[in-house]
Design an enzyme around this catalytic site. Structure first.
Site, PDB file in Angstrom:
ATOM      1  N   TRP A  76     -75.368   0.865 -83.834  1.00  0.00           N
ATOM      2  CA  TRP A  76     -74.240   0.867 -84.001  1.00  0.00           C
ATOM      3  C   TRP A  76     -73.298   1.484 -84.111  1.00  0.00           C
ATOM      4  CZ3 TRP A  76     -70.096   1.292 -87.906  1.00  0.00           C
ATOM      5  CH2 TRP A  76     -69.733  -0.329 -88.069  1.00  0.00           C
ATOM      6  N   ASN A 100     -78.615   8.338 -88.336  1.00  0.00           N
ATOM      7  CA  ASN A 100     -78.140   6.830 -88.806  1.00  0.00           C
ATOM      8  C   ASN A 100     -77.000   7.442 -89.206  1.00  0.00           C
ATOM      9  OD1 ASN A 100     -77.283   4.425 -90.273  1.00  0.00           O
ATOM     10  ND2 ASN A 100     -78.865   4.510 -90.975  1.00  0.00           N
ATOM     11  N   GLY A 101     -76.152   7.203 -89.640  1.00  0.00           N
ATOM     12  CA  GLY A 101     -75.084   7.925 -89.928  1.00  0.00           C
ATOM     13  C   GLY A 101     -73.720   8.243 -89.174  1.00  0.00           C
ATOM     14  N   HIS A 504     -45.825 -21.513 -99.751  1.00  0.00           N
ATOM     15  CA  HIS A 504     -45.449 -19.797 -99.783  1.00  0.00           C
ATOM     16  C   HIS A 504     -45.664 -18.902 -98.480  1.00  0.00           C
ATOM     17  CE1 HIS A 504     -44.088 -20.617-103.415  1.00  0.00           C
ATOM     18  NE2 HIS A 504     -45.275 -21.044-103.891  1.00  0.00           N
ATOM     19  N   LYS A 603     -76.315  -5.299 -90.591  1.00  0.00           N
ATOM     20  CA  LYS A 603     -76.237  -5.876 -91.773  1.00  0.00           C
ATOM     21  C   LYS A 603     -75.945  -4.530 -92.981  1.00  0.00           C
ATOM     22  CE  LYS A 603     -78.605  -8.960 -94.165  1.00  0.00           C
ATOM     23  NZ  LYS A 603     -77.923  -9.616 -94.966  1.00  0.00           N
TER      24      LYS A 603
HETATM   25  O1  M6R Z   1     -75.084  -4.841 -98.266  1.00  0.00           O
HETATM   26  P1  M6R Z   1     -73.792  -5.240 -99.002  1.00  0.00           P
HETATM   27  O2  M6R Z   1     -74.243  -5.963-100.003  1.00  0.00           O
HETATM   28  O3  M6R Z   1     -73.710  -4.404 -99.559  1.00  0.00           O
HETATM   29  O4  M6R Z   1     -73.144  -6.082 -98.124  1.00  0.00           O
HETATM   30  C1  M6R Z   1     -71.621  -5.927 -98.186  1.00  0.00           C
HETATM   31  C2  M6R Z   1     -71.258  -6.813 -96.624  1.00  0.00           C
HETATM   32  O5  M6R Z   1     -71.089  -5.634 -95.633  1.00  0.00           O
HETATM   33  C3  M6R Z   1     -72.117  -7.608 -96.738  1.00  0.00           C
HETATM   34  O6  M6R Z   1     -71.812  -8.600 -97.496  1.00  0.00           O
HETATM   35  C4  M6R Z   1     -70.893  -8.433 -95.350  1.00  0.00           C
HETATM   36  O7  M6R Z   1     -70.058  -8.774 -95.509  1.00  0.00           O
HETATM   37  C5  M6R Z   1     -71.667  -9.917 -94.559  1.00  0.00           C
HETATM   38  N1  M6R Z   1     -72.515  -9.717 -93.794  1.00  0.00           N
HETATM   39  C6  M6R Z   1     -71.414 -11.138 -94.840  1.00  0.00           C
HETATM   40  O8  M6R Z   1     -72.543 -12.390 -94.917  1.00  0.00           O
END
Ligand code: M6R
Length: 608
Positions: A76, A100-101, A504, A603
């Site tokens: 990513w 990763n990071g 508004h 994700k």
């Molecule tokens: O793993 P997390 O619940 O902390 O992730 C938070 C968001 O990145 C995550 O909910 C994101 O908004 C989703 N892709 C929404 O579907």
């Protein structure tokens, strides 16, 4: 946010790496690559695009029984556009790494290395880490890693191979997750266990400062003093099938279908005789009684669950609740009082901003509760107490079942607070928990049976450029999530608005044919919402209304009406969420988009 894998064993490594990357692909899919030992040489194959492109690029290596060890990456992009050149692995002729990071001081390190004669081929921060390790490498990889670690700032999980250390993997981390997982046919290093669950359920998470040195038949984990540690493994209770599609065309649909079961499971796990029992979470009745304010901190969908949680806790427990985006919380010097409670919500348990917010609250001495799905994740380990959402692995980038289960946990918590603070009787609480255990899963199942009806609605609106989602109260909270789900996977511009707020400013955008999706499940304010709907209809909007079946809206109020199974108003967001998720899902399907891996997303967001 990037998936990494390493394998050393007795079977073809390239096939194992690519298969593992396919399972990790939802962590990022801008490019992919592998490096492996072939005839004692390190060979790298990488390219822009998905794992499929990498598979096509690899030839006989996928079956070469003489290749036993390698590393792989699915990216990513953060530093440098998605391109062949910026794909991982990165390295030199001596060392190759996957990362990763984010290396925050990569510019400084790059300059330092350029002065030493290093030439850089990519725009990535990772290449600086690889070359820094190379710079310190004389003949001992562990020493080189230790020296490099002293200079690297930022967050990272790295797996490395060294040309002179044939068939050996080295792994280390700071802030980002990485685990080692033993199998009968060798050992893995991987971002998360779900990617290798078909081979093993056992894993050991690396801690900061540790370095894992892994061969085909041995895993050594060195502590910061380079002393080998005793390894005890954790075990996940998921099975391989839970991480696969199980006959559904997409993970997202499969995960929506799991909602009735996972809600039931999670709620029953936290009840005793229909009374919330949160004793395993570390939250005491005393804390709930004394709490002056509850701060809910999260990102994205998890934050939207917090919006529903706020209304439920304030309604049932009469404690003030603030809901703050984790990325904002960190930098606003939050006012936290000693008896306050900070609740962080996260599916992955690894989201960088949420984790940082948790650490900030802990530093201030405030009790932190994690509502987390992934056991053993950073947030689960670092929070003072944890309530697990037992949703099982969620693979689709768009969060669905995790959200609904987050709602369920927040409801149980709100009921507990109401009971402890004597705002609710045991009888009231039991009536609510019975509904959560039975009517809510049943209601979600009924919505699932109507998926074709929702698909037809999706077909009607799929070609619009912009959609407005409106509602009041709980319905506003749910429309925030409904709009996010829709835009995330359909790429249609969506905005969520408190219904009363449109006039508004935003109503100027509502013109002939613009769709307005209105959520009107709250009986007490349905008339107000209906007035706001009419205001948009008067400007030519096409209206779709979600309402409860016992609180129908007039037939002529909308072009389309989705009547939802009736629950207590408090719980209506559960069934509404499922309907909205199906609507977003079918919109994406009808537009022939990549439902499970929408563009630009990943994700688990482990960068700030
Ligand atoms: O793993 P997390 O619940 O902390 O992730 C938070 C968001 O990145 C995550 O909910 C994101 O908004 C989703 N892709 C929404 O579907």
């Amino acid at each position: 946010m990037c998936g990494i894998i390493g394998y050393v064993g007795t079977e073809n490594a390239v096939q194992k790496l690519v298969t593992g990357l396919e399972a990790l692909e939802y962590r990022g899919y801008d490019s992919a690559g592998v490096a492996f030992f072939e005839n004692e040489q390190l060979k790298t194959v990488k390219c822009r695009g998905r794992i499929e492109a990498l598979r096509n690029l690899l030839g006989c290596e996928l079956n070469n029984a003489e290749i036993y060890c390698g590393i792989g990456h699915t990216r990513w992009a953060t530093h440098g556009e998605p391109s062949d050149r910026n794909s991982h692995p990165h390295g030199t002729e001596n060392v190759s790494i996957v990362h990763n990071g984010i290396i925050e001081n990569y510019v400084e390190i790059k300059k330092f290395l350029q002065e030493k004669g290093y030439i850089f081929e990519s725009e990535t921060d990772t290449e600086t880490a690889a070359k820094l390790i190379d710079f310190f490498y004389k003949d001992n990889p562990v020493d080189a890693i230790r020296e490099a670690q002293k200079m690297l700032r930022g967050s990272f999980a790295i797996c490395a191979v060294f040309k002179n250390e044939n068939n050996k993997l080295f792994a280390f981390r700071k802030d980002n997750p990485i685990i080692v997982a033993p199998t009968d046919a060798g050992n893995f290093v991987v971002s998360e266990i779900s990617a290798v669950i078909k081979y093993t359920k056992r894993f050991r998470r690396l801690e900061k400062g540790e370095i894992a040195v892994i061969t085909n038949d041995n895993i050594t984990i060195l502590d910061p003093d380079n002393e080998p540690t005793e390894i005890s493994y954790e075990t996940v209770d998921w099975d391989a099938e839970a991480a696969e599609k199980g006959g559904f065309p997409h993970f997202m649909l499969k995960e929506i279908y799991e909602e009735p079961d996972v809600v039931k499971r999670t709620v029953s796990e936290n009840l005793s005789n229909y009374i919330p029992d949160l004793s395993s979470s570390g939250l005491s009745d005393e804390m709930l009684r004394k709490a002056g304010r509850i701060h809910i901190v999260a990102c994205g969908t998890a934050m939207h669950a917090g919006l529903v949680g706020k209304i439920a806790i304030e309604k049932l427990g009469r404690v003030p609740v603030s809901v703050v985006l984790a990325s904002e919380f960190r930098y606003q010097n939050p006012i936290l009082d000693e008896n306050d409670i900070v609740i962080v919500i996260s599916q992955s348990g690894e989201t960088a901003d949420t984790l940082a917010a948790l650490r900030l609250a802990k530093e201030r001495g405030i009790f932190t509760l994690g509502i987390v799905n992934v056991m053993g994740s950073a947030i689960a380990r670092e929070a003072d107490g944890v309530l697990y959402t037992l949703a099982g692995p969620e693979i689709a980038v768009a969060s669905t079942k995790a959200y609904v289960v987050q709602l369920a946990v927040l409801y149980v918590l709100a009921l507990k607070i109401g009971l402890v603070r004597e705002k609710l009787s045991e009888k009231d609480v039991q009536a609510y928990t019975r509904e959560l255990l039975e009517a809510v899963p049943e209601g979600i199942s009924r919505i699932l049976k109507r998926k074709e009806e929702i698909r037809e609605v999706a077909k009607k609106y799929k070609d619009n450029k912009s959609i407005f989602f409106i509602g009041r109260g709980m319905d506003y909270a749910i429309c925030c999530e409904a709009a996010l789900k829709m835009k995330e996977i359909s790429y249609i511009h969506c905005e969520s608005y408190a219904a009363g707020e449109l006039k508004h400013g935003t109503i100027s955008l509502v013109t002939d044919g613009v769709p307005v999706f209105a959520f009107a499940t709250d009986h007490d304010i349905i008339e107000k919402t209906l007035s706001n709907i009419k205001e948009t209809a008067a400007r030519g909007a096409r209206i779709l209304i979600f309402c409860g079946e016992n609180n129908p809206v007039p037939e002529n109020a909308a072009e389309d009406i989705i009547e939802l199974p009736q629950l207590s108003e408090l719980f209506m967001p559960t069934v509404t969420a499922t309907a909205a998720q199906l609507l977003a899902y079918y919109t994406s399907v009808e537009l022939e988009l990549d439902v499970d891996k929408p563009r630009n997303l990943a994700k688990s967001v482990t960068v700030e």
